[in-house]
Motif scaffolding. Structure first.
Motif, mmCIF file in Angstrom:
data_model
loop_
_atom_site.group_PDB
_atom_site.id
_atom_site.type_symbol
_atom_site.label_atom_id
_atom_site.label_comp_id
_atom_site.label_asym_id
_atom_site.label_seq_id
_atom_site.Cartn_x
_atom_site.Cartn_y
_atom_site.Cartn_z
ATOM 1 N N ARG A 6 0.827 -1.357 -0.054
ATOM 2 C CA ARG A 6 0.049 -0.048 0.032
ATOM 3 C C ARG A 6 0.900 1.213 -0.032
ATOM 4 N N GLN A 7 1.759 1.252 0.750
ATOM 5 C CA GLN A 7 2.888 2.330 0.746
ATOM 6 C C GLN A 7 3.507 2.631 -0.517
ATOM 7 N N ALA A 8 3.903 1.761 -1.187
ATOM 8 C CA ALA A 8 4.647 1.850 -2.474
ATOM 9 C C ALA A 8 3.658 2.209 -3.438
ATOM 10 N N ALA A 9 2.287 1.747 -3.558
ATOM 11 C CA ALA A 9 1.076 2.253 -4.247
ATOM 12 C C ALA A 9 0.894 3.793 -4.161
ATOM 13 N N ILE A 10 0.887 4.344 -2.769
ATOM 14 C CA ILE A 10 0.604 5.734 -2.393
ATOM 15 C C ILE A 10 1.995 6.135 -2.671
ATOM 16 N N LEU A 11 3.222 6.050 -2.718
ATOM 17 C CA LEU A 11 4.155 6.697 -3.178
ATOM 18 C C LEU A 11 4.111 7.198 -4.716
ATOM 19 N N ASP A 12 3.641 6.091 -5.288
ATOM 20 C CA ASP A 12 3.701 6.064 -6.838
ATOM 21 C C ASP A 12 2.546 7.199 -7.106
ATOM 22 N N MET A 34 -6.758 7.036 9.742
ATOM 23 C CA MET A 34 -5.419 6.594 10.792
ATOM 24 C C MET A 34 -4.625 5.791 10.110
ATOM 25 N N THR A 35 -4.909 4.453 9.145
ATOM 26 C CA THR A 35 -3.929 3.517 8.844
ATOM 27 C C THR A 35 -3.142 4.656 7.666
ATOM 28 N N ILE A 36 -3.973 5.148 6.873
ATOM 29 C CA ILE A 36 -3.327 6.303 5.740
ATOM 30 C C ILE A 36 -2.307 6.951 6.522
ATOM 31 N N ARG A 37 -2.732 7.802 7.654
ATOM 32 C CA ARG A 37 -1.805 8.862 8.176
ATOM 33 C C ARG A 37 -0.571 7.952 8.537
ATOM 34 N N ARG A 38 -0.656 6.851 9.175
ATOM 35 C CA ARG A 38 0.556 5.980 9.501
ATOM 36 C C ARG A 38 1.473 5.529 8.229
ATOM 37 N N ASP A 39 0.761 5.315 7.181
ATOM 38 C CA ASP A 39 1.433 5.072 6.137
ATOM 39 C C ASP A 39 2.280 6.228 5.549
ATOM 40 N N LEU A 40 1.623 7.280 5.655
ATOM 41 C CA LEU A 40 2.286 8.678 5.170
ATOM 42 C C LEU A 40 3.406 8.944 6.164
ATOM 43 N N GLU A 41 3.228 8.597 7.601
ATOM 44 C CA GLU A 41 4.166 8.983 8.682
ATOM 45 C C GLU A 41 5.303 8.167 8.019
ATOM 46 N N LEU A 48 10.728 9.993 1.759
ATOM 47 C CA LEU A 48 10.199 9.840 0.365
ATOM 48 C C LEU A 48 9.054 10.904 -0.045
ATOM 49 N N LEU A 49 8.426 11.477 0.819
ATOM 50 C CA LEU A 49 7.400 12.470 0.706
ATOM 51 C C LEU A 49 7.484 13.501 1.779
ATOM 52 N N ALA A 50 6.530 14.426 1.678
ATOM 53 C CA ALA A 50 6.496 15.672 2.728
ATOM 54 C C ALA A 50 4.848 15.379 3.310
ATOM 55 N N LYS A 51 4.803 15.096 4.567
ATOM 56 C CA LYS A 51 3.565 15.520 5.018
ATOM 57 C C LYS A 51 2.708 16.800 5.197
ATOM 58 N N VAL A 52 1.583 17.020 4.904
ATOM 59 C CA VAL A 52 0.964 18.234 4.881
ATOM 60 C C VAL A 52 -0.305 18.206 5.424
ATOM 61 N N SER A 73 14.889 1.139 -1.394
ATOM 62 C CA SER A 73 14.216 -0.146 -1.624
ATOM 63 C C SER A 73 12.954 -0.243 -1.655
ATOM 64 N N VAL A 74 12.056 0.635 -1.356
ATOM 65 C CA VAL A 74 10.632 0.474 -1.620
ATOM 66 C C VAL A 74 10.315 1.050 -2.997
ATOM 67 N N GLN A 75 11.051 1.672 -3.588
ATOM 68 C CA GLN A 75 10.907 2.361 -4.804
ATOM 69 C C GLN A 75 10.972 1.365 -5.993
ATOM 70 N N GLN A 76 10.164 1.617 -7.068
ATOM 71 C CA GLN A 76 10.250 0.881 -8.241
ATOM 72 C C GLN A 76 10.776 -0.590 -7.911
ATOM 73 N N ARG A 77 9.870 -1.142 -7.163
ATOM 74 C CA ARG A 77 10.276 -2.746 -6.931
ATOM 75 C C ARG A 77 10.310 -3.518 -8.216
#
Length: 258
Positions: A6-12, A34-41, A48-52, A73-77
């Motif tokens: 999920r985190q890799a998909a979010i990053l994409d 809350m799950t998404i916020r934890r992923d973003l954190e 890899l990203l900036a939280k806003v 390692s989580v990028q473009q697996r």
């Protein structure tokens, strides 16, 4: 979907659109806000990203910004896996090779542990660890030593001195970026010196670079585009970039991610 997937998909999604909203991601993936916020954190902690407020946006690192090994390692697996699989086909029993630091070269190492009588020289702690864990008595693994970088590379004069007297068949080089103007680059000044030493010790250069590396320029150049004998990339590389690369490099291999 597991959290890393999920985190890799979010990053994409962030990279494609420039930003995402927590509420939209929660709906799309069927999980709580809350799950998404934890992923973003988690992704923000890796740089890899900036939280806003209410979501996240892309970060714009400078040419000297060096992500850690875990972050990369989580990028473009899928792309890295396909590139590593193709690169493994270029290695034969008894070869003496060099593997530079990087997540794609670490992926390649996983595919080389069963190659008989292989000699591997590397300045990458994760790459060396792959072979050490396999423990094949017919393989020789040389870890250069040196000063450790955020990407778990060993660099500096100790590494360069260790490489200086070696004569190897091929260097598999992972890069931070590549461009028509700057060639193959890294965000670490000492790492470029170490990579150039590896290049000088080898007869051939094979660059492993997924499509996101095109247009990214690190602070220090390792080699010009044309110094590579082979570049292995993926189908995400746009046609213009592929044409430019093909003009400079003898052979460009394009792989399809699974």
């Amino acid at each position: 979907m597991l959290a890393p997937q999920r985190q890799a998909a979010i990053l994409d999604r962030v990279r494609a659109s420039g930003g995402v909203r927590v509420s939209e991601l929660a709906t799309e993936y069927g999980v709580s806000d809350m799950t998404i916020r934890r992923d973003l954190e988690t992704l923000a902690e890796r740089g890899l990203l900036a939280k806003v407020h209410g979501g996240a946006t892309t970060v714009s690192p400078g040419s000297a910004h060096e992500p850690g090994f875990a972050a990369k390692s989580v990028q473009q697996r899928a792309e890295k896996s396909a590139i590593a699989a193709r690169a493994a086909g270029l290695v034969s029993p008894g070869d003496a090779i060099a593997l530079s630091a990087g997540t794609t070269t670490a992926e390649l190492a996983q595919r080389l542990v069963d190659v008989p009588s292989l000699t591997v020289v590397t300045n990458s702690i994760p790459v060396a660890d792959v072979f050490y864990r396999a423990g094949r008595p017919d393989q020789t693994v040389v870890l250069t030593g040196g000063t450790r970088t955020p990407s778990d590379a060993l660099v500096g004069p100790v590494a360069v001195a260790a490489i200086g007297s070696l004569h190897l068949d091929v260097l598999f080089l992972g890069v931070h970026g590549m461009s028509e103007r700057a060639g193959y680059t890294t965000p670490n000044l000492m790492e470029s010196d170490t990579n150039r030493a590896l290049l000088g010790a080898c007869e051939r250069l094979v660059v492993l670079a997924d499509h996101t590396k095109w247009g990214t320029v690190g602070i220090s150049s390792i080699a010009a585009l044309g110094e590579a004998d082979v570049v292995i990339t993926d189908t995400g590389l746009d046609a213009t970039a592929l044409a430019l690369l093909s003009e400079e490099v003898d052979e460009v291999m394009v792989v399809e991610p699974a």
